[in-house]
Design a protein around this motif. Structure first.
Motif, mmCIF file in Angstrom:
data_model
loop_
_atom_site.group_PDB
_atom_site.id
_atom_site.type_symbol
_atom_site.label_atom_id
_atom_site.label_comp_id
_atom_site.label_asym_id
_atom_site.label_seq_id
_atom_site.Cartn_x
_atom_site.Cartn_y
_atom_site.Cartn_z
ATOM 1 N N SER A 199 -3.939 -0.829 0.517
ATOM 2 C CA SER A 199 -4.515 0.494 0.749
ATOM 3 C C SER A 199 -3.587 1.367 1.580
ATOM 4 C CB SER A 199 -5.868 0.351 1.445
ATOM 5 O OG SER A 199 -6.775 -0.361 0.633
ATOM 6 N N ASP A 200 -2.948 0.760 2.578
ATOM 7 C CA ASP A 200 -2.047 1.534 3.436
ATOM 8 C C ASP A 200 -0.828 2.024 2.656
ATOM 9 O OD1 ASP A 200 -0.869 2.383 6.101
ATOM 10 O OD2 ASP A 200 0.602 0.863 5.495
ATOM 11 N N LYS A 201 -0.269 1.161 1.829
ATOM 12 C CA LYS A 201 0.970 1.513 1.135
ATOM 13 C C LYS A 201 0.733 2.451 -0.055
ATOM 14 C CE LYS A 201 3.622 -2.596 2.472
ATOM 15 N NZ LYS A 201 4.571 -1.807 3.279
ATOM 16 N N THR A 202 -0.375 2.282 -0.747
ATOM 17 C CA THR A 202 -0.621 3.105 -1.945
ATOM 18 C C THR A 202 -1.610 4.236 -1.691
ATOM 19 O OG1 THR A 202 -2.443 1.703 -2.720
ATOM 20 C CG2 THR A 202 -0.209 1.096 -3.409
ATOM 21 N N GLN A 232 5.458 3.339 2.372
ATOM 22 C CA GLN A 232 4.330 3.925 1.663
ATOM 23 C C GLN A 232 4.800 4.696 0.429
ATOM 24 O OE1 GLN A 232 2.697 6.199 4.997
ATOM 25 N NE2 GLN A 232 0.832 4.949 4.888
ATOM 26 N N PHE A 233 3.984 4.657 -0.619
ATOM 27 C CA PHE A 233 4.247 5.447 -1.817
ATOM 28 C C PHE A 233 3.761 6.870 -1.562
ATOM 29 C CE2 PHE A 233 3.880 1.080 -3.241
ATOM 30 C CZ PHE A 233 4.926 0.946 -4.141
ATOM 31 N N ILE A 234 4.670 7.818 -1.671
ATOM 32 C CA ILE A 234 4.371 9.217 -1.394
ATOM 33 C C ILE A 234 4.415 10.004 -2.695
ATOM 34 C CG2 ILE A 234 5.039 11.268 -0.086
ATOM 35 C CD1 ILE A 234 4.069 8.925 1.615
ATOM 36 N N PRO A 235 3.382 10.801 -2.993
ATOM 37 C CA PRO A 235 3.386 11.558 -4.256
ATOM 38 C C PRO A 235 4.459 12.642 -4.271
ATOM 39 C CG PRO A 235 1.511 12.184 -2.887
ATOM 40 C CD PRO A 235 2.141 11.001 -2.220
#
Length: 472
Positions: free
Chosen positions: A88-91, A167-170
């Motif tokens: 949850s934290d990373k995505t 983290q995955f950033i949009p």
């Protein structure tokens, strides 16, 4: 208490259990909402009372199924924060907004207009009631849109960057939402929901036809379901083929595991393994029954296109073939069985005997629950085939779990199993009870209530007044 079972394996089993219990309800409610919209439209168009009776019959079932879907879905969202907090934290920067959009655009539509659909026909008028029913159906499709976008991004991620804390950033929301596998997965799942619903409706209609061939409502249900089986099943088979070609392009290891191909075919000409026993430890599929060349024709639509086997991938990045080899074949077998039922019904309709074919009706009753089985097998194939990653090729499952003790996860798992079987077992039993009742073709006189001559208002009785015969 749990021996050598790790916390992550228990967390995976818990998520698999809860999503398996959950997905059958949305799959049913998506198709049933559209079916209700069609029934309501037919009532308004033809003014044939049987369609109104069928709408009332199925709307009660829809309400129960929708409620169980909501309750089982809430549980899954909590698991992201408990068992899978690292995921949850990373995505979260990518997936969190998409799930929020599902609530804002889909669930609010469904919840906001569900009450009008269920209880508002006499209060808001038939036209607005029809609008509300259509909005509920559209809301279920919006829900499928956002949830499948989330899942598809986990399968074929794009439109992101990774910041300095992992983290995955949009970066491009259009690319994130409409990722490469999303259109194929959306079409495949929505068609699966429609077919699942069609075969449940067909099974209920066939059951009542076997008990009484005079039931017009049962005949209409069965006829509509068989039209869906005949028309939608071939479309679903084509959509599944296109989805498979897309998966071969973006997730070739999954295809290799599904097909039981441990060795690559650099010159193409791969066989189709109908049956066999995949042995992941030995890296071979034993006791195979094969059709030469057909594997290449199905996967690549050519004979000489190279096809990767599991040997083309590192050992720690290969999905387990032993499970998804079989779940994929069960799903496909059910699909062709549905097609067979559709063709059988077409032959009966052409002969004018659709409602006088007891063996077809028995087969339709038998096929009733198999749409759910196909949905479950399809999702197992999709999710197990993505392993060992939660975000394909980027984030491993072992790196996604929360730092919990096995006992904590195991106790909650046992609690889920007990509660789910009690709550959803009772709900499913109640739905089956509702389905066992024969749909009425018309409004009974008891529903209308007592009648009186127009213009005459009854006078309330006076208990102190003498009876007309007294004193005579």
């Amino acid at each position: 208490m749990f021996g050598d079972i790790s916390a992550i394996d228990l967390a995976r089993f818990q998520f698999a259990f809860t999503i398996s219990a959950h997905i059958i309800f949305p799959a049913f409610s998506i198709g049933l909402a559209s079916f209700l919209a069609v029934l309501n439209g037919l009532w308004l168009w033809r003014r044939d009372e049987v369609y109104l009776r069928l709408f009332d019959y199925w709307k009660t079932i829809f309400a129960v199924v929708f409620g169980m879907g909501v309750v089982s879905g809430i549980v899954m969202s909590y698991q992201f924060g408990t068992n899978w907090s690292v995921f949850s934290d990373k995505t979260g920067p990518v997936l969190g907004p998409l799930m929020g959009y599902e609530v804002l655009s889909a669930f609010f539509l469904e919840a906001g207009f569900l009450g009008i659909m269920l209880f508002g026909r006499e209060r808001v008028g038939e036209k607005l009631h029809m609008v509300a029913t259509a909005i509920v159906a559209i809301g279920t499709l919006f829900s499928a849109f956002w949830i499948l976008s989330v899942n598809s991004w986990m399968q074929t991620p794009q439109g992101y960057s990774i910041n300095d804390v992992g983290q995955f950033i949009p970066e491009d929301w259009w690319a994130i939402i409409f990722n490469p596998s999303f259109p194929y997965r959306l079409v495949h799942m929505v068609l699966a929901a429609y077919l699942t619903t069609a075969f449940v409706v067909g099974a209920v209609g066939a059951w009542h036809l076997l008990r009484s061939s005079e039931s017009r409502g049962a005949a209409i249900m069965f006829s509509m379901a068989m039209w869906m089986a005949l028309i939608v099943t071939p479309v679903q088979i084509i959509a599944g083929d296109m989805h498979g070609v897309n998966t071969l392009e973006y997730q070739p290891a999954k295809i290799a595991a599904m097909e039981g191909h441990y060795e690559s075919f650099p010159e193409g000409r791969a066989p189709l393994i109908l049956f066999g026993l995949p042995d992941d430890a030995a890296g071979v599929t034993r006791y195979t029954l094969e059709i030469p060349l057909l594997g290449s024709l199905i996967l690549t639509h050519s004979l000489d296109t190279p096809i990767k086997g599991l040997d083309a991938f590192p050992a720690d990045e290969r999905p387990k073939s032993a499970m998804i080899f079989w779940t994929f074949r069960i799903m496909v077998a059910i699909g062709f069985a549905m097609l067979g039922i559709g063709l059988w019904s077409a032959w009966g309709r052409w002969k004018g005997q659709l409602f006088d074919m007891p063996w077809l009706h028995r087969a339709a009753v038998l096929m009733g629950p198999f749409g759910f089985q196909a949905v479950l097998c399809g999702w197992i194939t999709t999710e197990v085939g993505r392993q060992p990653f939660t975000v394909y090729g980027l984030l491993r499952t072992g790196e996604s779990a929360a730092p919990l003790q096995a006992e904590a996860v195991g106790i909650s798992l046992m609690a889920f199993i007990v509660v789910y079987f009690l709550v959803f077992g009772s709900g499913t039993f109640y739905v089956l009870r509702l389905m066992s009742k024969r749909p009425r073709d018309r409004i009974d006189i008891d529903e209308i209530g007592p009648t009186r001559t127009a213009g005459i208002t009854p006078i309330a009785a006076n208990p102190t007044a003498p009876h007309p015969t007294q004193g005579e």
